[in-house]
Design a protein around this motif. Structure first.
Motif, PDB file in Angstrom:
ATOM      1  N   MET A   8       0.832  -1.199   0.000  1.00 39.69           N
ATOM      2  CA  MET A   8       0.000   0.000   0.000  1.00 39.69           C
ATOM      3  C   MET A   8       0.871   1.256   0.000  1.00 39.69           C
ATOM      4  O   MET A   8       1.920   1.268   0.636  1.00 39.69           O
ATOM      5  CB  MET A   8      -0.877  -0.004   1.260  1.00 39.69           C
ATOM      6  N   ARG A   9       0.408   2.281  -0.710  1.00 42.45           N
ATOM      7  CA  ARG A   9       1.210   3.501  -0.774  1.00 42.45           C
ATOM      8  C   ARG A   9       1.219   4.229   0.571  1.00 42.45           C
ATOM      9  O   ARG A   9       0.244   4.164   1.321  1.00 42.45           O
ATOM     10  CB  ARG A   9       0.645   4.437  -1.856  1.00 42.45           C
ATOM     11  N   ASP A  11       0.057  -0.536  12.736  1.00 42.05           N
ATOM     12  CA  ASP A  11       0.967  -1.190  11.784  1.00 42.05           C
ATOM     13  C   ASP A  11       0.583  -2.652  11.570  1.00 42.05           C
ATOM     14  O   ASP A  11       0.598  -3.143  10.437  1.00 42.05           O
ATOM     15  CB  ASP A  11       2.417  -1.090  12.292  1.00 42.05           C
ATOM     16  N   ALA A  12       0.233  -3.319  12.657  1.00 40.95           N
ATOM     17  CA  ALA A  12      -0.150  -4.737  12.543  1.00 40.95           C
ATOM     18  C   ALA A  12      -1.399  -4.873  11.673  1.00 40.95           C
ATOM     19  O   ALA A  12      -1.498  -5.773  10.827  1.00 40.95           O
ATOM     20  CB  ALA A  12      -0.398  -5.323  13.935  1.00 40.95           C
ATOM     21  N   ALA A  47      -1.702  -6.690   7.390  1.00 39.65           N
ATOM     22  CA  ALA A  47      -2.554  -7.732   6.803  1.00 39.65           C
ATOM     23  C   ALA A  47      -3.476  -7.167   5.719  1.00 39.65           C
ATOM     24  O   ALA A  47      -4.150  -7.921   5.025  1.00 39.65           O
ATOM     25  CB  ALA A  47      -3.382  -8.379   7.906  1.00 39.65           C
ATOM     26  N   ALA A  48      -3.502  -5.841   5.587  1.00 40.67           N
ATOM     27  CA  ALA A  48      -4.435  -5.217   4.651  1.00 40.67           C
ATOM     28  C   ALA A  48      -3.820  -5.092   3.260  1.00 40.67           C
ATOM     29  O   ALA A  48      -2.605  -5.061   3.109  1.00 40.67           O
ATOM     30  CB  ALA A  48      -4.838  -3.838   5.171  1.00 40.67           C
ATOM     31  N   TYR A  49      -4.672  -5.027   2.243  1.00 45.69           N
ATOM     32  CA  TYR A  49      -4.159  -4.778   0.895  1.00 45.69           C
ATOM     33  C   TYR A  49      -5.186  -3.976   0.114  1.00 45.69           C
ATOM     34  O   TYR A  49      -6.386  -4.058   0.361  1.00 45.69           O
ATOM     35  CB  TYR A  49      -3.832  -6.088   0.179  1.00 45.69           C
ATOM     36  N   LEU A  63      -8.805  -3.626   1.793  1.00 47.21           N
ATOM     37  CA  LEU A  63      -9.494  -4.712   2.487  1.00 47.21           C
ATOM     38  C   LEU A  63      -8.693  -5.078   3.736  1.00 47.21           C
ATOM     39  O   LEU A  63      -7.516  -5.437   3.642  1.00 47.21           O
ATOM     40  CB  LEU A  63      -9.616  -5.919   1.555  1.00 47.21           C
ATOM     41  N   ILE A  64      -9.338  -4.976   4.885  1.00 49.96           N
ATOM     42  CA  ILE A  64      -8.681  -5.328   6.148  1.00 49.96           C
ATOM     43  C   ILE A  64      -9.379  -6.561   6.712  1.00 49.96           C
ATOM     44  O   ILE A  64     -10.592  -6.517   6.962  1.00 49.96           O
ATOM     45  CB  ILE A  64      -8.776  -4.171   7.173  1.00 49.96           C
TER      46      ILE A  64
END
Lengths: 234, 234
Positions: free
Chosen positions: B1-2, B24-25, B29-31, B106-107
């Motif tokens: 992710m930017r 941060d955690a 896992a998000a993208y 998406l998280i």
């Protein structure tokens, strides 16, 4: 407050997982009160000063705009209202009045917010309660927007029948004026809807409902857990 | 992710007060992903696997029952949906589709729940977000039940005018089919409502609205912060 009332409140999902000192502190500031029928407990627009717990009786949540009024929910023991306004420290969006003589515990909103910040078990429970409140309103709005009056009434009657253990006959729990308002219709359109449901397996006699043809009623109302269920957790 | 996307997400009320390691955690896992217009992102009834964050574009939340469909909300950047289903680990009650090309983060819902249990700042923010979501739906349901079609449209136009800095002229942000559905009417009844509003100070030309007589429109729609405001915190 009586010891058995404390136990009943403690047993609600919202309070069950609190640490005992946090629960005791919350109850210390709370007090119960008996209200006569038809008493306005809170008025929309006022600041949310108390979380309410209905111990006995029944409370109607309603909303008003100009000369119009609509029933949003009926709260029955043992249950709380209105957590969202308390958590946000914002004005109530709904008014509340007793439908019958009711005993209600008032918990200062400021203590509810403090408990939330201090007690992780309560925080998690509050989020679950708010999420379910949100989801139940999504269902209410979907029901208003997707079904016509007849279908809404049919679905409601099927749900009541299910709650009574698939009973074919049962008595309407609320007066028809209130039912009409909750379902988003006038009393006249509720009467018309009841008449129309004769052709779909429903017989009505005063407050007594008999579902003569459950299959026909299901075919019309098409119950759907995303629209009808009070709880919908897999 | 930017990096700038991370910063935008970090800046949302929901994530602002998280401790940095927890944020941060969650982002680890998000993208993010780009979706074309009119793509179904989630379908009502499916399990809630992801919290969605709209970074670009627009997303329609809608609901379906039999052959009927209704618009429940339009989510615009930067905003999340649907937190309640994620927190409850329950099926989505609404479907979502892109209205235009959209970039969405998406998280995983499981990480959202873990962050809630671990991070008090996030827990408090999640409760505030859910409370406000609940309150916004209360307003939607009240609006549907208390105002007629003409009054709902009038109130909507006043709100859009206010959002545009009390502008008398503005362009409808969504196509009329979607507006009708959101306001709980057919496209035909929306046309009739627009025609009826001519007598109450509204001129419409295609997608362009001109409020020729704000006082007349206000007299009809009677804006009310308990019905109209997106946020209503004193």
């Amino acid at each position: 407050m009586r010891e058995e009332d404390r136990a009943e409140i403690r047993n609600l999902p919202l309070f069950r997982d609190m640490a005992s000192p946090a629960f005791d502190a919350l109850m210390h500031a709370a007090y119960d009160q008996v209200f006569p029928a038809q008493l306005e407990l809170i008025r929309q627009g006022e600041g949310a000063n108390f979380l309410h717990v209905v111990l006995e009786g029944a409370v109607e949540l309603y909303a008003r705009w100009r000369e119009h009024e609509t029933t949003m929910a009926v709260v029955q023991p043992v249950a709380t209202f209105i957590l969202a306004a308390c958590m946000r420290d914002a004005p109530y969006l709904m008014s509340a009045r007793t439908l019958q003589r009711s005993r209600i515990v008032l918990i200062p909103a400021v203590d509810v917010r403090a408990a939330f910040a201090r007690d992780p078990g309560f925080a998690m429970a509050a989020v679950q309660e708010l999420s379910e409140g949100y989801r139940s309103l999504v269902r209410h709005a979907k029901n208003l927007k997707l079904r016509n009056a007849r279908e809404r009434l049919g679905a409601y009657l099927l749900q009541k029948s299910q709650e009574a253990g698939e009973a074919k006959g049962f008595v309407l729990p609320q007066e028809k004026r209130l039912l009409a308002s909750y379902l988003g219709m006038t009393p006249e359109s509720l009467s018309r809807a009841f008449k129309a449901l004769k052709a779909h397996g429903v017989h009505i006699d005063g407050m007594r409902v008999i579902i003569t043809d459950p299959a026909a009623l299901r075919a019309l109302a098409q119950p759907d857990s995303l629209l009808d269920a009070v709880l919908n957790i897999p």
